[in-house]
Every structure is written in structure tokens, then in C-alpha cells.
Scaffold this motif. Structure first.
Motif, short mmCIF file in Angstrom:
data_model
loop_
_atom_site.label_atom_id
_atom_site.label_comp_id
_atom_site.label_asym_id
_atom_site.label_seq_id
_atom_site.Cartn_x
_atom_site.Cartn_y
_atom_site.Cartn_z
N GLY A 65 52.75 -7.46 -20.95
CA GLY A 65 51.49 -6.76 -21.13
C GLY A 65 50.62 -7.29 -22.24
O GLY A 65 49.47 -6.88 -22.38
N TRP A 66 51.17 -8.21 -23.06
CA TRP A 66 50.42 -8.67 -24.22
C TRP A 66 49.40 -9.76 -23.88
O TRP A 66 48.51 -10.05 -24.69
CB TRP A 66 51.38 -9.19 -25.29
CG TRP A 66 52.27 -10.29 -24.82
CD1 TRP A 66 53.49 -10.17 -24.22
CD2 TRP A 66 51.99 -11.69 -24.90
NE1 TRP A 66 53.99 -11.41 -23.93
CE2 TRP A 66 53.11 -12.37 -24.33
CE3 TRP A 66 50.93 -12.45 -25.39
CZ2 TRP A 66 53.16 -13.75 -24.24
CZ3 TRP A 66 50.99 -13.83 -25.30
CH2 TRP A 66 52.10 -14.46 -24.74
N ARG A 67 49.55 -10.38 -22.72
CA ARG A 67 48.61 -11.44 -22.36
C ARG A 67 47.21 -10.86 -22.17
O ARG A 67 47.01 -9.80 -21.60
CB ARG A 67 49.08 -12.13 -21.07
CG ARG A 67 50.42 -12.83 -21.21
CD ARG A 67 50.84 -13.48 -19.91
NE ARG A 67 52.12 -14.18 -20.02
CZ ARG A 67 53.29 -13.60 -19.87
NH1 ARG A 67 53.35 -12.30 -19.61
NH2 ARG A 67 54.41 -14.29 -19.99
N GLY A 68 46.24 -11.58 -22.65
CA GLY A 68 44.86 -11.14 -22.51
C GLY A 68 44.37 -10.25 -23.64
O GLY A 68 43.27 -9.71 -23.57
N LEU A 69 45.19 -10.09 -24.69
CA LEU A 69 44.78 -9.25 -25.81
C LEU A 69 43.85 -9.98 -26.77
O LEU A 69 43.23 -9.35 -27.63
CB LEU A 69 46.01 -8.74 -26.59
CG LEU A 69 46.91 -7.77 -25.83
CD1 LEU A 69 48.09 -7.34 -26.71
CD2 LEU A 69 46.13 -6.54 -25.37
N GLY A 70 43.75 -11.29 -26.63
CA GLY A 70 42.87 -12.07 -27.49
C GLY A 70 43.62 -12.66 -28.67
O GLY A 70 44.09 -11.91 -29.53
N LYS A 71 43.71 -14.00 -28.71
CA LYS A 71 44.45 -14.64 -29.79
C LYS A 71 43.85 -14.32 -31.16
O LYS A 71 44.58 -14.17 -32.14
CB LYS A 71 44.48 -16.15 -29.58
CG LYS A 71 45.35 -16.61 -28.42
CD LYS A 71 45.38 -18.13 -28.34
CE LYS A 71 46.28 -18.59 -27.20
NZ LYS A 71 46.31 -20.07 -27.09
N GLN A 162 37.09 0.36 -31.41
CA GLN A 162 36.59 -0.85 -30.77
C GLN A 162 36.17 -0.57 -29.32
O GLN A 162 36.79 0.24 -28.64
CB GLN A 162 37.67 -1.94 -30.79
CG GLN A 162 38.23 -2.23 -32.16
CD GLN A 162 37.16 -2.48 -33.20
OE1 GLN A 162 36.23 -3.26 -32.98
NE2 GLN A 162 37.28 -1.81 -34.34
N PRO A 163 35.12 -1.23 -28.86
CA PRO A 163 34.65 -1.04 -27.47
C PRO A 163 35.52 -1.83 -26.50
O PRO A 163 35.05 -2.77 -25.83
CB PRO A 163 33.21 -1.56 -27.53
CG PRO A 163 33.25 -2.62 -28.60
CD PRO A 163 34.22 -2.12 -29.63
N LEU A 164 36.79 -1.44 -26.42
CA LEU A 164 37.75 -2.13 -25.57
C LEU A 164 38.34 -1.15 -24.57
O LEU A 164 38.35 0.06 -24.82
CB LEU A 164 38.88 -2.73 -26.43
CG LEU A 164 38.49 -3.74 -27.51
CD1 LEU A 164 39.69 -4.06 -28.39
CD2 LEU A 164 37.92 -5.01 -26.88
N PRO A 165 38.86 -1.64 -23.44
CA PRO A 165 39.54 -0.75 -22.48
C PRO A 165 40.72 -0.04 -23.15
O PRO A 165 41.41 -0.62 -24.00
CB PRO A 165 40.00 -1.70 -21.38
CG PRO A 165 39.13 -2.90 -21.50
CD PRO A 165 38.80 -3.03 -22.95
N LEU A 166 40.97 1.20 -22.77
CA LEU A 166 42.03 1.98 -23.39
C LEU A 166 43.40 1.33 -23.21
O LEU A 166 44.24 1.38 -24.12
CB LEU A 166 42.05 3.40 -22.79
CG LEU A 166 40.88 4.31 -23.21
CD1 LEU A 166 41.00 5.67 -22.53
CD2 LEU A 166 40.84 4.48 -24.72
N GLU A 167 43.64 0.72 -22.06
CA GLU A 167 44.94 0.06 -21.84
C GLU A 167 45.10 -1.12 -22.80
O GLU A 167 46.20 -1.36 -23.31
CB GLU A 167 45.05 -0.41 -20.39
CG GLU A 167 46.36 -1.10 -20.05
CD GLU A 167 47.58 -0.20 -20.19
OE1 GLU A 167 48.71 -0.73 -20.16
OE2 GLU A 167 47.42 1.03 -20.34
N MET A 168 44.03 -1.86 -23.06
CA MET A 168 44.11 -2.97 -24.01
C MET A 168 44.38 -2.45 -25.42
O MET A 168 45.18 -3.04 -26.17
CB MET A 168 42.82 -3.78 -23.99
CG MET A 168 42.83 -4.97 -24.95
SD MET A 168 41.30 -5.93 -24.93
CE MET A 168 41.42 -6.68 -23.30
N ILE A 169 43.75 -1.34 -25.77
CA ILE A 169 43.98 -0.75 -27.09
C ILE A 169 45.44 -0.32 -27.23
O ILE A 169 46.09 -0.56 -28.25
CB ILE A 169 43.04 0.45 -27.32
CG1 ILE A 169 41.60 -0.03 -27.46
CG2 ILE A 169 43.47 1.26 -28.55
CD1 ILE A 169 40.58 1.07 -27.53
#
Length: 254
Positions: A65-71, A162-169
Motif C-alpha cells: 500500500g505504500w507505493r504512490g505515496l510520493g518519495k 493536506q489536500p490528499l485522498p483519505l486513503e493516501m493519508i
């Protein structure tokens, strides 16, 4: 640890695991607030156990699930977390030997802040915060995690702004807690802090927290999410105030 203290600590672990599952607030804050405030085990032992339990939970929840979180976010958090973890563990060791009252006051303040933080609903920013802000929050997160094994409050408030999707948060917070718990556990291990007492309590706690998590998912309480947040907030605020009062009494009497 005596049988009564062990059973009491495991009961707190079970309650913390259940509330964390149904309300989404800090597992570590409840354990450190209740068990640490009651003095059923030393704060260094409890903090090490909380880190191990959090690391185990993160290992289950995070894979893939960590992929796509932004390096840039992950690296900035790690840059702040790693050095402050060492400082936090050192402060815990120093204060547990020289100033127990001050350590208790800091724990009470952190739990109280966590309770207030649960009740807050931060408004998301229009634009995402810069990378240096993640590093700064990582610094505070690592310090809290190093001291008490409770990295949650600073990271939670910052990420939810942060203006990010809740799942990403959610995944970003899990990764943040995993980095903090992993680094803390590794550093404590190099210092000889993973004692038999820590491993014994951790091995008892993991299945208890796992069972409480399953119960929370299978049998959630018959009340709204907002009511659970209110209960979480009042619980942590009450624990924080009680610990602060205990610390003040120790400071005055000492």
C-alpha cells in the motif's frame, strides 16, 4: 512482572486495540496513558513494547500500500524522524533516571494534546505543504516516538491538513509510524534495551491486541463515528489530566 500487573496491562492493551480499531485513534496513547499513568510497568519498558506492537500492526497493514505515496514525502519524514528518535530515547533514559516527575508531566501533556487532537477536525489546505514541513513534523514525530513510543499526534494533525485522498493519508501515517517504531526498536536494541521484560510483555500483548482488533472489526459498537471520536477525546483528555496531576504531586512532594 507480577501476575496482577501483567493482567492489568493486557486488559489496557485489549481496550486500546479495540478503541483504536473502531475509533481510529492512537493505540500507543491509550497504552502509555493508562498503563504508564497507573505505573504497572516502567515507561521505558512500555515504550519499547508499544513500538514492537505498532511495528507488527504496521507490517500487516502496509505491504503493497505504500507505493504512490510520493518519495519526497517519505524521504522528508524519514530525514526528520531518524535523528530525533535517538534524541527522544536518550531523553527518556536520562529523565527516567534523574527526573521521574518531569517525565510524568511530559507524558501527561502528550496524552492531553493527543486527546485534543482527536477532537479537532483540521480544514485541508488549498495547496500541499512543502517538503520541509514534512521533515519538521518528522522531527516532532520522532521525538514523541523516541520518548514514549507514541509518534501519532504531530503527524496526524499535519497529514489531515493536506489536500490528499483519505486513503493516501491513512497509508502515509501507517508508514510514518512504521519508520518511527522500526528505528526506535533498532536503536533500543543496539543499546541493550530489548530486555527479557520487554519481550515477555510484547509477546503477551501482540495476540491480545490482534484479538481486540478482530473484535473491533467484527463487532463494532452500536454508536456513530462522531460519538466514538468524542469518547476517544474525553478518554485521552481525562488520562492526560490525571497523569499531569500525578506528576505535579510528585514534583511538589519531591
Amino acid at each position: 512482572m507480577e501476575t496482577g500487573a501483567l493482567l492489568g496491562t493486557l486488559a489496557i492493551m485489549a481496550i486500546a486495540g479495540y478503541l483504536h480499531t473502531v475509533a481510529g485513534f492512537g493505540l500507543g496513547m491509550v497504552i502509555m496513558g493508562a498503563a504508564g499513568g497507573l505505573g504497572v510497568a516502567s515507561l521505558p519498558v512500555l515504550a519499547a513494547v508499544v513500538s514492537l506492537v505498532t511495528l507488527a500492526n504496521s507490517a500487516i497493514a502496509l505491504p503493497g500500500g505504500w507505493r504512490g505515496l510520493g518519495k519526497h514525502r517519505v524521504i522528508a519524514l524519514a530525514v526528520g524522524i531518524v535523528p530525533s528518535i535517538i534524541l527522544g530515547v536518550w531523553l527518556l533514559r536520562w529523565m527516567s533516571a534523574s527526573s521521574t516527575a518531569l517525565l510524568t508531566l511530559l507524558l501527561g501533556a502528550l496524552v492531553l494534546y493527543g486527546g485534543v487532537n482527536v477532537g479537532l477536525r483540521p480544514r485541508p489546505r488549498q495547496q500541499e505543504s512543502p517538503s520541509w514541513s514534512y521533515a519538521f513534523i518528522g522531527l516532532l514525530t520522532g521525538l514523541c516516538g523516541g520518548l514514549f513510543g507514541v509518534p501519532g499526534p504531530p503527524a496526524i494533525y499535519h497529514c489531515y491538513r493536506q489536500p490528499l485522498p483519505l486513503e493516501m493519508i491513512r497509508l502515509l501515517l501507517i508508514l510514518c509510524f512504521a519508520i518511527t517504531s522500526g528505528m526506535r526498536t533498532l536503536f533500543v536494541a543496539t543499546q541493550g534495551g530489548l530486555t527479557a521484560d520487554v519481550w515477555e510483555l510484547a509477546l503477551w500483548s501482540m495476540p491480545v491486541v490482534g484479538g481486540a482488533t478482530w473484535l473491533g472489526r467484527r463487532y463494532p459498537p452500536a454508536c456513530s463515528v462522531s460519538m466514538m471520536r468524542l469518547l476517544a477525546m474525553l478518554t485521552l483528555i481525562g488520562l492526560g489530566l490525571a497523569i499531569l496531576f500525578k506528576g505535579l504531586l510528585s514534583l511538589v512532594s519531591g
